[in-house]
Enzyme design. Structure first.
Site, PDB file in Angstrom:
ATOM      1  N   GLY A  11      16.470 -62.855 -50.936  1.00 52.85           N
ATOM      2  CA  GLY A  11      16.234 -64.295 -51.116  1.00 52.85           C
ATOM      3  C   GLY A  11      14.767 -64.583 -51.351  1.00 52.85           C
ATOM      4  O   GLY A  11      14.159 -65.431 -50.686  1.00 52.85           O
ATOM      5  N   ALA A  12      14.190 -63.870 -52.330  1.00 50.55           N
ATOM      6  CA  ALA A  12      12.733 -63.888 -52.513  1.00 50.55           C
ATOM      7  C   ALA A  12      12.272 -64.818 -53.630  1.00 50.55           C
ATOM      8  O   ALA A  12      11.091 -64.884 -53.925  1.00 50.55           O
ATOM      9  CB  ALA A  12      12.258 -62.460 -52.806  1.00 50.55           C
ATOM     10  N   ARG A  14      12.483 -68.134 -53.786  1.00 50.04           N
ATOM     11  CA  ARG A  14      12.040 -69.485 -53.388  1.00 50.04           C
ATOM     12  C   ARG A  14      11.690 -69.478 -51.907  1.00 50.04           C
ATOM     13  O   ARG A  14      12.003 -68.538 -51.186  1.00 50.04           O
ATOM     14  CB  ARG A  14      13.194 -70.486 -53.553  1.00 50.04           C
ATOM     15  CG  ARG A  14      13.697 -70.644 -54.930  1.00 50.04           C
ATOM     16  CD  ARG A  14      14.767 -71.718 -55.002  1.00 50.04           C
ATOM     17  NE  ARG A  14      16.104 -71.226 -54.696  1.00 50.04           N
ATOM     18  CZ  ARG A  14      16.946 -71.823 -53.863  1.00 50.04           C
ATOM     19  NH1 ARG A  14      16.598 -72.913 -53.219  1.00 50.04           N
ATOM     20  NH2 ARG A  14      18.157 -71.322 -53.667  1.00 50.04           N
ATOM     21  N   VAL A  58      24.241 -61.622 -51.641  1.00 51.96           N
ATOM     22  CA  VAL A  58      24.564 -61.005 -50.345  1.00 51.96           C
ATOM     23  C   VAL A  58      25.960 -61.389 -49.847  1.00 51.96           C
ATOM     24  O   VAL A  58      26.435 -60.842 -48.855  1.00 51.96           O
ATOM     25  CB  VAL A  58      23.510 -61.341 -49.253  1.00 51.96           C
ATOM     26  CG1 VAL A  58      22.144 -60.805 -49.602  1.00 51.96           C
ATOM     27  CG2 VAL A  58      23.471 -62.835 -48.943  1.00 51.96           C
ATOM     28  N   ASN A 143      22.574 -77.212 -32.885  1.00 51.78           N
ATOM     29  CA  ASN A 143      22.283 -78.382 -33.717  1.00 51.78           C
ATOM     30  C   ASN A 143      23.598 -79.015 -34.166  1.00 51.78           C
ATOM     31  O   ASN A 143      24.429 -78.325 -34.768  1.00 51.78           O
ATOM     32  CB  ASN A 143      21.445 -77.970 -34.933  1.00 51.78           C
ATOM     33  CG  ASN A 143      20.820 -79.154 -35.637  1.00 51.78           C
ATOM     34  OD1 ASN A 143      20.649 -80.217 -35.033  1.00 51.78           O
ATOM     35  ND2 ASN A 143      20.498 -78.987 -36.893  1.00 51.78           N
ATOM     36  N   TYR A 149      26.303 -72.377 -38.843  1.00 55.04           N
ATOM     37  CA  TYR A 149      24.978 -71.772 -39.079  1.00 55.04           C
ATOM     38  C   TYR A 149      24.369 -71.273 -37.753  1.00 55.04           C
ATOM     39  O   TYR A 149      23.838 -70.165 -37.693  1.00 55.04           O
ATOM     40  CB  TYR A 149      24.103 -72.838 -39.733  1.00 55.04           C
ATOM     41  CG  TYR A 149      22.708 -72.450 -40.103  1.00 55.04           C
ATOM     42  CD1 TYR A 149      22.458 -71.605 -41.192  1.00 55.04           C
ATOM     43  CD2 TYR A 149      21.612 -72.954 -39.406  1.00 55.04           C
ATOM     44  CE1 TYR A 149      21.158 -71.280 -41.558  1.00 55.04           C
ATOM     45  CE2 TYR A 149      20.314 -72.645 -39.774  1.00 55.04           C
ATOM     46  CZ  TYR A 149      20.089 -71.803 -40.847  1.00 55.04           C
ATOM     47  OH  TYR A 149      18.808 -71.491 -41.214  1.00 55.04           O
ATOM     48  N   ALA A 152      26.153 -68.120 -36.712  1.00 53.82           N
ATOM     49  CA  ALA A 152      25.785 -66.964 -37.537  1.00 53.82           C
ATOM     50  C   ALA A 152      24.384 -66.467 -37.159  1.00 53.82           C
ATOM     51  O   ALA A 152      24.165 -65.263 -36.997  1.00 53.82           O
ATOM     52  CB  ALA A 152      25.831 -67.342 -39.018  1.00 53.82           C
ATOM     53  N   LYS A 153      23.456 -67.379 -37.011  1.00 54.14           N
ATOM     54  CA  LYS A 153      22.074 -66.974 -36.682  1.00 54.14           C
ATOM     55  C   LYS A 153      21.997 -66.403 -35.267  1.00 54.14           C
ATOM     56  O   LYS A 153      21.239 -65.456 -35.026  1.00 54.14           O
ATOM     57  CB  LYS A 153      21.115 -68.158 -36.839  1.00 54.14           C
ATOM     58  CG  LYS A 153      20.939 -68.644 -38.284  1.00 54.14           C
ATOM     59  CD  LYS A 153      20.351 -67.586 -39.195  1.00 54.14           C
ATOM     60  CE  LYS A 153      19.826 -68.157 -40.503  1.00 54.14           C
ATOM     61  NZ  LYS A 153      19.383 -67.108 -41.446  1.00 54.14           N
TER      62      LYS A 153
HETATM   63  P1  NAP Z   1      15.930 -71.767 -49.564  1.00 54.07           P
HETATM   64  O1  NAP Z   1      14.667 -72.428 -49.969  1.00 54.07           O
HETATM   65  O2  NAP Z   1      17.219 -72.487 -49.698  1.00 54.07           O
HETATM   66  O3  NAP Z   1      16.003 -70.348 -50.307  1.00 54.07           O
HETATM   67  C1  NAP Z   1      17.117 -69.533 -50.063  1.00 54.07           C
HETATM   68  C2  NAP Z   1      16.892 -68.169 -50.655  1.00 54.07           C
HETATM   69  O4  NAP Z   1      18.057 -67.383 -50.364  1.00 54.07           O
HETATM   70  C3  NAP Z   1      16.748 -68.221 -52.166  1.00 54.07           C
HETATM   71  O5  NAP Z   1      15.847 -67.211 -52.575  1.00 54.07           O
HETATM   72  C4  NAP Z   1      18.162 -67.916 -52.651  1.00 54.07           C
HETATM   73  O6  NAP Z   1      18.209 -67.266 -53.913  1.00 54.07           O
HETATM   74  C5  NAP Z   1      18.640 -66.948 -51.587  1.00 54.07           C
HETATM   75  N1  NAP Z   1      20.088 -66.926 -51.509  1.00 54.07           N
HETATM   76  C6  NAP Z   1      20.946 -67.974 -51.342  1.00 54.07           C
HETATM   77  N2  NAP Z   1      22.206 -67.538 -51.360  1.00 54.07           N
HETATM   78  C7  NAP Z   1      22.157 -66.209 -51.587  1.00 54.07           C
HETATM   79  C8  NAP Z   1      23.131 -65.205 -51.758  1.00 54.07           C
HETATM   80  N3  NAP Z   1      24.450 -65.477 -51.703  1.00 54.07           N
HETATM   81  N4  NAP Z   1      22.724 -63.934 -51.972  1.00 54.07           N
HETATM   82  C9  NAP Z   1      21.411 -63.633 -52.030  1.00 54.07           C
HETATM   83  N5  NAP Z   1      20.430 -64.524 -51.897  1.00 54.07           N
HETATM   84  C10 NAP Z   1      20.803 -65.812 -51.683  1.00 54.07           C
HETATM   85  O7  NAP Z   1      15.878 -71.349 -48.022  1.00 54.07           O
HETATM   86  P2  NAP Z   1      14.625 -71.113 -47.036  1.00 54.07           P
HETATM   87  O8  NAP Z   1      14.373 -72.376 -46.324  1.00 54.07           O
HETATM   88  O9  NAP Z   1      13.533 -70.407 -47.729  1.00 54.07           O
HETATM   89  O10 NAP Z   1      15.339 -70.137 -45.973  1.00 54.07           O
HETATM   90  C11 NAP Z   1      15.084 -68.746 -45.903  1.00 54.07           C
HETATM   91  C12 NAP Z   1      15.651 -68.226 -44.596  1.00 54.07           C
HETATM   92  O11 NAP Z   1      15.059 -68.942 -43.505  1.00 54.07           O
HETATM   93  C13 NAP Z   1      17.160 -68.441 -44.464  1.00 54.07           C
HETATM   94  O12 NAP Z   1      17.727 -67.346 -43.785  1.00 54.07           O
HETATM   95  C14 NAP Z   1      17.259 -69.685 -43.607  1.00 54.07           C
HETATM   96  O13 NAP Z   1      18.467 -69.742 -42.909  1.00 54.07           O
HETATM   97  C15 NAP Z   1      16.063 -69.487 -42.687  1.00 54.07           C
HETATM   98  N6  NAP Z   1      15.573 -70.708 -42.064  1.00 54.07           N
HETATM   99  C16 NAP Z   1      15.050 -71.727 -42.808  1.00 54.07           C
HETATM  100  C17 NAP Z   1      14.572 -72.854 -42.145  1.00 54.07           C
HETATM  101  C18 NAP Z   1      13.955 -74.018 -42.869  1.00 54.07           C
HETATM  102  O14 NAP Z   1      13.622 -75.016 -42.215  1.00 54.07           O
HETATM  103  N7  NAP Z   1      13.758 -73.958 -44.166  1.00 54.07           N
HETATM  104  C19 NAP Z   1      14.664 -72.945 -40.756  1.00 54.07           C
HETATM  105  C20 NAP Z   1      15.212 -71.890 -40.052  1.00 54.07           C
HETATM  106  C21 NAP Z   1      15.661 -70.773 -40.707  1.00 54.07           C
HETATM  107  P3  NAP Z   1      18.364 -68.109 -55.306  1.00 54.07           P
HETATM  108  O15 NAP Z   1      17.014 -68.727 -55.584  1.00 54.07           O
HETATM  109  O16 NAP Z   1      18.737 -67.068 -56.293  1.00 54.07           O
HETATM  110  O17 NAP Z   1      19.421 -69.140 -55.070  1.00 54.07           O
END
Ligand code: NAP
Length: 242
Positions: A11-12, A14, A58, A143, A149, A152-153
């Site tokens: 997930g690199a 974005r 994934v 939450n 979610y 899972a986490k």
């Molecule tokens: P995001 O901006 O929505 O980016 C998600 C990333 O995961 C993207 O690179 C996306 O790829 C990839 N992805 C989505 N579905 C996928 C799949 N089926 N297979 C492979 N890659 C996939 O999310 P983020 O906020 O950066 O979150 C990154 C991690 O941090 C996640 O595990 C999230 O649960 C965790 N997290 C985030 C927050 C927050 O506040 N943002 C808080 C707690 C935890 P594409 O660009 O190709 O779609």
């Protein structure tokens, strides 16, 4: 000069994953980043010339197998694995569909098992490894609207601690990073009212930046963190103190 360590970040394309790639490139790793689309792959390679982008879904076991085969063909064996890819499908329990539950568990938890299983054996052989799983504050706080979610986490947290015990004697550390409320596309989906509600609970008075999560991942991947394992680093501006 010693060879660069190879790091794989899922997930690199974005958000947090993109920031983690930036950090690992800056700290002299050879990085492989994944995206679900060819456009995402091209973005990773454009942002980081000399590093590799590959397509990976994934949620699809065939895609995982194909991806692992491709890495073998390229003779790339990561010693650092960052399980970052994740999704949300929020709904209150009264309305949550089995598909919303399953998608979230498959993307956030099953994927961590499948990818880690694949890459673990070479790490055991080389007696060095860093596995870093991105979990969430909600695994610890809960939450409303995110039972799928949070479950899972929280599963990833249990996985992290258990695997850490299994492989600590092999020079492999397994840790989690639990972000709070970080400014990415994932939180961009929230309404202004939801965001205001969240912000009112954060002592730091602001959302976190993806780079602030990447900094912790960079530390856990480094030699400085060699005696830290089975741990979760909470990065949430004081939103949830344990
Ligand atoms: P995001 O901006 O929505 O980016 C998600 C990333 O995961 C993207 O690179 C996306 O790829 C990839 N992805 C989505 N579905 C996928 C799949 N089926 N297979 C492979 N890659 C996939 O999310 P983020 O906020 O950066 O979150 C990154 C991690 O941090 C996640 O595990 C999230 O649960 C965790 N997290 C985030 C927050 C927050 O506040 N943002 C808080 C707690 C935890 P594409 O660009 O190709 O779609």
């Amino acid at each position: 000069m010693s060879e660069k360590r190879v790091a794989l970040v899922t997930g690199a394309s974005r958000g947090i994953g993109a920031a983690i790639v930036g950090k690992l490139v800056a700290t002299d790793h050879q990085v492989i980043g994944t995206a679900t689309s060819q456009n995402g792959v091209e973005k990773i390679e454009r942002d980081h010339p000399g590093h590799k982008g590959l397509v990976l879904d994934v949620m699809n076991e065939d895609s995982i197998q194909g991806f692992c085969d491709e890495l073998n063909n390229l003779d790339l064996s990561p010693s650092i694995l960052v399980n970052n890819a994740g999704i949300t499908r929020d709904n209150i329990m009264l309305r949550m569909k089995p598909s919303e539950w399953n998608d979230v568990v498959i993307a956030n938890l099953n994927s961590v098992f499948l990818l880690t299983r694949h890459f673990l054996k070479p790490l055991v052989k080389q007696k060095f490894g860093r596995i870093i799983n991105i979990t969430s504050i909600v695994a610890h706080s809960g939450n409303a609207g995110q039972a799928n979610y949070a479950a899972a986490k929280a599963g990833v947290t249990g996985f992290t601690k258990s695997l850490a015990r299994e492989v600590a004697s092999r020079g492999i550390t397994v840790n989690a990073v639990a972000p709070g409320f970080i400014d990415t596309d994932m939180t961009g989906k929230l309404t202004d009212t939801q965001k205001e509600g969240m912000l009112s609970q954060i002592p730091a008075g602001r959302m976190g930046e993806a780079s602030e999560i990447a900094a912790a991942v960079g530390f856990l991947a480094s030699d400085d963190a060699s005696y830290i394992t089975g741990e979760t680093l909470h990065i949430n501006g004081g939103m949830h103190m344990l």
